[in-house]
Design a protein around this motif. Structure first.
Motif, PDB file in Angstrom:
ATOM      1  N   SER A 171       0.831  -1.195   0.000  1.00 21.31           N
ATOM      2  CA  SER A 171       0.000   0.000   0.000  1.00 21.31           C
ATOM      3  C   SER A 171       0.871   1.253   0.000  1.00 21.31           C
ATOM      4  O   SER A 171       1.895   1.312   0.681  1.00 21.31           O
ATOM      5  CB  SER A 171      -0.904  -0.012   1.239  1.00 21.31           C
ATOM      6  N   ARG A 172       0.451   2.238  -0.767  1.00 27.78           N
ATOM      7  CA  ARG A 172       1.162   3.517  -0.846  1.00 27.78           C
ATOM      8  C   ARG A 172       0.367   4.591  -0.104  1.00 27.78           C
ATOM      9  O   ARG A 172      -0.853   4.661  -0.249  1.00 27.78           O
ATOM     10  CB  ARG A 172       1.350   3.956  -2.307  1.00 27.78           C
ATOM     11  N   THR A 173       1.053   5.413   0.656  1.00 28.46           N
ATOM     12  CA  THR A 173       0.406   6.507   1.368  1.00 28.46           C
ATOM     13  C   THR A 173       0.382   7.750   0.482  1.00 28.46           C
ATOM     14  O   THR A 173       1.426   8.220   0.020  1.00 28.46           O
ATOM     15  CB  THR A 173       1.139   6.824   2.680  1.00 28.46           C
ATOM     16  N   ILE A 174      -0.824   8.234   0.244  1.00 30.17           N
ATOM     17  CA  ILE A 174      -1.029   9.431  -0.570  1.00 30.17           C
ATOM     18  C   ILE A 174      -1.572  10.529   0.338  1.00 30.17           C
ATOM     19  O   ILE A 174      -2.556  10.336   1.046  1.00 30.17           O
ATOM     20  CB  ILE A 174      -2.047   9.182  -1.700  1.00 30.17           C
ATOM     21  N   VAL A 175      -0.936  11.693   0.316  1.00 29.43           N
ATOM     22  CA  VAL A 175      -1.386  12.840   1.101  1.00 29.43           C
ATOM     23  C   VAL A 175      -1.758  13.975   0.164  1.00 29.43           C
ATOM     24  O   VAL A 175      -0.967  14.341  -0.717  1.00 29.43           O
ATOM     25  CB  VAL A 175      -0.297  13.312   2.087  1.00 29.43           C
ATOM     26  N   LEU A 176      -2.964  14.500   0.333  1.00 28.48           N
ATOM     27  CA  LEU A 176      -3.355  15.721  -0.367  1.00 28.48           C
ATOM     28  C   LEU A 176      -3.355  16.854   0.648  1.00 28.48           C
ATOM     29  O   LEU A 176      -3.896  16.707   1.750  1.00 28.48           O
ATOM     30  CB  LEU A 176      -4.730  15.565  -1.014  1.00 28.48           C
ATOM     31  N   LEU A 177      -2.737  17.948   0.289  1.00 30.40           N
ATOM     32  CA  LEU A 177      -2.562  19.068   1.203  1.00 30.40           C
ATOM     33  C   LEU A 177      -3.533  20.180   0.847  1.00 30.40           C
ATOM     34  O   LEU A 177      -3.547  20.667  -0.287  1.00 30.40           O
ATOM     35  CB  LEU A 177      -1.113  19.566   1.149  1.00 30.40           C
ATOM     36  N   ALA A 178      -4.352  20.563   1.833  1.00 27.24           N
ATOM     37  CA  ALA A 178      -5.400  21.573   1.621  1.00 27.24           C
ATOM     38  C   ALA A 178      -5.193  22.746   2.569  1.00 27.24           C
ATOM     39  O   ALA A 178      -4.428  22.672   3.540  1.00 27.24           O
ATOM     40  CB  ALA A 178      -6.775  20.957   1.827  1.00 27.24           C
ATOM     41  N   TYR A 179      -5.927  23.819   2.298  1.00 30.95           N
ATOM     42  CA  TYR A 179      -5.863  25.032   3.111  1.00 30.95           C
ATOM     43  C   TYR A 179      -7.129  25.831   2.832  1.00 30.95           C
ATOM     44  O   TYR A 179      -7.856  25.549   1.869  1.00 30.95           O
ATOM     45  CB  TYR A 179      -4.613  25.848   2.749  1.00 30.95           C
ATOM     46  N   PRO A 180      -7.442  26.822   3.656  1.00 33.40           N
ATOM     47  CA  PRO A 180      -8.674  27.586   3.435  1.00 33.40           C
ATOM     48  C   PRO A 180      -8.723  28.213   2.038  1.00 33.40           C
ATOM     49  O   PRO A 180      -7.732  28.756   1.553  1.00 33.40           O
ATOM     50  CB  PRO A 180      -8.608  28.665   4.520  1.00 33.40           C
ATOM     51  N   ASP A 181      -9.878  28.103   1.398  1.00 33.17           N
ATOM     52  CA  ASP A 181     -10.128  28.674   0.077  1.00 33.17           C
ATOM     53  C   ASP A 181      -9.371  27.944  -1.026  1.00 33.17           C
ATOM     54  O   ASP A 181      -9.089  28.528  -2.076  1.00 33.17           O
ATOM     55  CB  ASP A 181      -9.784  30.166   0.043  1.00 33.17           C
ATOM     56  N   CYS A 182      -9.039  26.678  -0.794  1.00 34.03           N
ATOM     57  CA  CYS A 182      -8.450  25.892  -1.882  1.00 34.03           C
ATOM     58  C   CYS A 182      -9.556  25.455  -2.840  1.00 34.03           C
ATOM     59  O   CYS A 182     -10.741  25.545  -2.526  1.00 34.03           O
ATOM     60  CB  CYS A 182      -7.693  24.679  -1.344  1.00 34.03           C
ATOM     61  N   GLN A 183      -9.150  24.986  -4.008  1.00 34.42           N
ATOM     62  CA  GLN A 183     -10.098  24.514  -5.012  1.00 34.42           C
ATOM     63  C   GLN A 183     -10.583  23.116  -4.623  1.00 34.42           C
ATOM     64  O   GLN A 183      -9.792  22.188  -4.493  1.00 34.42           O
ATOM     65  CB  GLN A 183      -9.424  24.499  -6.386  1.00 34.42           C
ATOM     66  N   LEU A 184     -11.887  22.971  -4.451  1.00 32.49           N
ATOM     67  CA  LEU A 184     -12.458  21.700  -4.010  1.00 32.49           C
ATOM     68  C   LEU A 184     -12.051  20.546  -4.917  1.00 32.49           C
ATOM     69  O   LEU A 184     -11.625  19.473  -4.452  1.00 32.49           O
ATOM     70  CB  LEU A 184     -13.982  21.815  -3.949  1.00 32.49           C
ATOM     71  N   LEU A 185     -12.169  20.721  -6.235  1.00 34.13           N
ATOM     72  CA  LEU A 185     -11.890  19.628  -7.161  1.00 34.13           C
ATOM     73  C   LEU A 185     -10.409  19.270  -7.218  1.00 34.13           C
ATOM     74  O   LEU A 185     -10.060  18.157  -7.612  1.00 34.13           O
ATOM     75  CB  LEU A 185     -12.399  19.972  -8.554  1.00 34.13           C
ATOM     76  N   ASP A 186      -9.544  20.187  -6.833  1.00 28.84           N
ATOM     77  CA  ASP A 186      -8.122  19.854  -6.785  1.00 28.84           C
ATOM     78  C   ASP A 186      -7.858  18.762  -5.757  1.00 28.84           C
ATOM     79  O   ASP A 186      -6.883  18.015  -5.870  1.00 28.84           O
ATOM     80  CB  ASP A 186      -7.291  21.094  -6.429  1.00 28.84           C
ATOM     81  N   VAL A 187      -8.699  18.691  -4.750  1.00 32.21           N
ATOM     82  CA  VAL A 187      -8.580  17.659  -3.723  1.00 32.21           C
ATOM     83  C   VAL A 187      -9.476  16.469  -4.036  1.00 32.21           C
ATOM     84  O   VAL A 187      -9.028  15.320  -4.085  1.00 32.21           O
ATOM     85  CB  VAL A 187      -8.925  18.230  -2.327  1.00 32.21           C
ATOM     86  N   SER A 188     -10.764  16.737  -4.252  1.00 35.18           N
ATOM     87  CA  SER A 188     -11.728  15.641  -4.389  1.00 35.18           C
ATOM     88  C   SER A 188     -11.529  14.836  -5.670  1.00 35.18           C
ATOM     89  O   SER A 188     -11.801  13.636  -5.701  1.00 35.18           O
ATOM     90  CB  SER A 188     -13.162  16.188  -4.338  1.00 35.18           C
ATOM     91  N   GLY A 189     -11.054  15.484  -6.751  1.00 37.14           N
ATOM     92  CA  GLY A 189     -10.852  14.775  -8.009  1.00 37.14           C
ATOM     93  C   GLY A 189      -9.801  13.678  -7.894  1.00 37.14           C
ATOM     94  O   GLY A 189     -10.101  12.491  -8.087  1.00 37.14           O
ATOM     95  N   PRO A 190      -8.539  14.030  -7.564  1.00 29.89           N
ATOM     96  CA  PRO A 190      -7.532  12.977  -7.391  1.00 29.89           C
ATOM     97  C   PRO A 190      -7.894  11.988  -6.287  1.00 29.89           C
ATOM     98  O   PRO A 190      -7.660  10.781  -6.420  1.00 29.89           O
ATOM     99  CB  PRO A 190      -6.266  13.773  -7.028  1.00 29.89           C
ATOM    100  N   TRP A 191      -8.472  12.479  -5.194  1.00 31.48           N
ATOM    101  CA  TRP A 191      -8.854  11.589  -4.087  1.00 31.48           C
ATOM    102  C   TRP A 191      -9.780  10.486  -4.592  1.00 31.48           C
ATOM    103  O   TRP A 191      -9.603   9.313  -4.291  1.00 31.48           O
ATOM    104  CB  TRP A 191      -9.525  12.412  -2.987  1.00 31.48           C
ATOM    105  N   GLN A 192     -10.799  10.867  -5.366  1.00 31.89           N
ATOM    106  CA  GLN A 192     -11.758   9.875  -5.853  1.00 31.89           C
ATOM    107  C   GLN A 192     -11.101   8.879  -6.793  1.00 31.89           C
ATOM    108  O   GLN A 192     -11.457   7.688  -6.799  1.00 31.89           O
ATOM    109  CB  GLN A 192     -12.926  10.569  -6.555  1.00 31.89           C
ATOM    110  N   VAL A 193     -10.162   9.328  -7.592  1.00 31.41           N
ATOM    111  CA  VAL A 193      -9.465   8.415  -8.501  1.00 31.41           C
ATOM    112  C   VAL A 193      -8.724   7.339  -7.701  1.00 31.41           C
ATOM    113  O   VAL A 193      -8.830   6.143  -7.991  1.00 31.41           O
ATOM    114  CB  VAL A 193      -8.486   9.203  -9.401  1.00 31.41           C
ATOM    115  N   PHE A 194      -7.986   7.757  -6.672  1.00 28.49           N
ATOM    116  CA  PHE A 194      -7.260   6.783  -5.852  1.00 28.49           C
ATOM    117  C   PHE A 194      -8.233   5.894  -5.071  1.00 28.49           C
ATOM    118  O   PHE A 194      -8.007   4.677  -4.948  1.00 28.49           O
ATOM    119  CB  PHE A 194      -6.317   7.501  -4.888  1.00 28.49           C
TER     120      PHE A 194
END
Length: 335
Positions: free
Chosen positions: A2-25
């Motif tokens: 298993s590989r550990t994937i981290v997406l880094l977010a912050y206030p006012d980030c683009q929702l799809l920049d996180v949710s898009g890759p997250w859903q693919v994985f």
């Protein structure tokens, strides 16, 4: 493993920049029946993170505590309006520098590239970002070799991608590199996505990019053309379909799109021929491809490719066809 994937977010980030890759994985996990990827969302502190759309995300990890997750394979930094404020956070830049020495793959979605560049992590690398911000990235960071129209770029373990949905393309390419094209294809089909939009291809179709400039009856006509580019589409019939004369239709094209109906239709058909070419497992005969999209014969198709894309159809296929995608996947896997 298993590989550990981290997406880094912050206030006012683009929702799809996180949710898009997250859903693919996440879909790769579901379809394989195994936890191929352990997914974590990191923020300054665990808890709710407001995105630019107003829909909050829930971070489970603090930036400063990433070491508690064990070895991190891939860290992807989101973009969005909030990136300007985060660029002023030296503690965040220090986190990124520290992670760059440990993770196998460090990347960004959209304007997240500015955070990597501020941390000095793109110096000497090729990189891209949303087309609207490529000039600024190149101007602010002359040591970064900006590729202005790529969907995503891999450069010695640094991964950068264009706006929003290009993060999904990047995530699919990582799955293909890690686990092969069969699983990546399953994920693409499950999410109704294109599997192969090679990173070197343009961020957007020039024809589609100009479509928003049309209005009224002309916009309706363009929708009709895009629905079936290979139909005959004679000028008189097109003009009659929106109740104008052929001369007036030509005037509308010149005024709103700075082109002619014939030139627009030719470019639209060429776009479709290009997409059909790179989607083929083997190079299709050029004369057949030209006939399919009403582009004359093989020689005319060659001239059109050379004029609009700067290369022959054969060379374009070598760069962006399935075999080129496999080479890109190998590069990513070895990076």
């Amino acid at each position: 493993m298993s590989r550990t994937i981290v997406l880094l977010a912050y206030p006012d980030c683009q929702l799809l920049d996180v949710s898009g890759p997250w859903q693919v994985f996440a879909s790769a996990n579901d379809l394989s029946g195994r936890e191929l990827y352990r997914l974590h969302l990191a923020a300054e502190v665990p808890g709710s993170v407001a995105t630019n759309s107003g829909l909050p995300l829930q971070a489970d990890t603090a930036w400063s505590k990433l070491s508690a997750l064990g070895p991190v394979d891939t860290l992807l930094v989101a973009g969005g309006r909030g990136v300007a404020a985060q660029r002023q956070r030296p503690e965040l830049l220090d986190v990124l520098r520290g992670q760059a020495r440990q993770v196998q793959r460090l990347g960004s979605i959209c304007t997240g590239a500015f955070l990597l560049a501020d941390a000095g992590l793109l110096d000497g690398h090729q990189a891209t970002t949303h087309w609207r911000h490529c000039a600024q990235l190149a101007n602010d960071f002359p040591k970064v070799r900006v590729v202005p129209d790529a969907l995503y770029v891999e450069s010695a373990g640094r991964l950068t991608s264009a706006g929003v949905t290009a993060g999904i393309d990047l995530a699919l390419s990582l799955i293909e590199a890690d686990h092969g094209s069969a699983l990546a294809g399953q994920v693409a089909r499950e999410l109704v996505l294109f599997l192969r939009r090679p990173g070197g291809q343009s961020q957007f179709s020039e024809v589609l990019a100009n479509q928003h400039r049309a209005s009224g009856a002309l916009r309706q006509l363009l929708d009709h053309l895009h629905a079936d580019p290979s139909a005959p589409h004679h000028l008189e019939a097109l003009a009659d379909s929106i109740g104008v004369t052929p001369r007036h239709l030509s005037r509308l094209f010149r005024q709103q799109l700075a082109t002619t109906p014939g030139a627009y239709l030719t470019r639209l058909r060429l776009e479709q021929a290009r997409l059909a070419l790179v989607a083929s497992e083997r190079p299709p005969p050029l004369d057949r491809l030209a006939r399919q999209w009403r582009l004359g014969g093989a020689e005319q198709l060659r001239r059109l490719f050379q004029r609009h894309y700067g290369v022959s159809p054969t060379l374009y296929y070598q760069r962006f066809g399935p075999s080129a995608q496999a080479t890109t996947s190998t590069t990513l896997n070895n990076g």
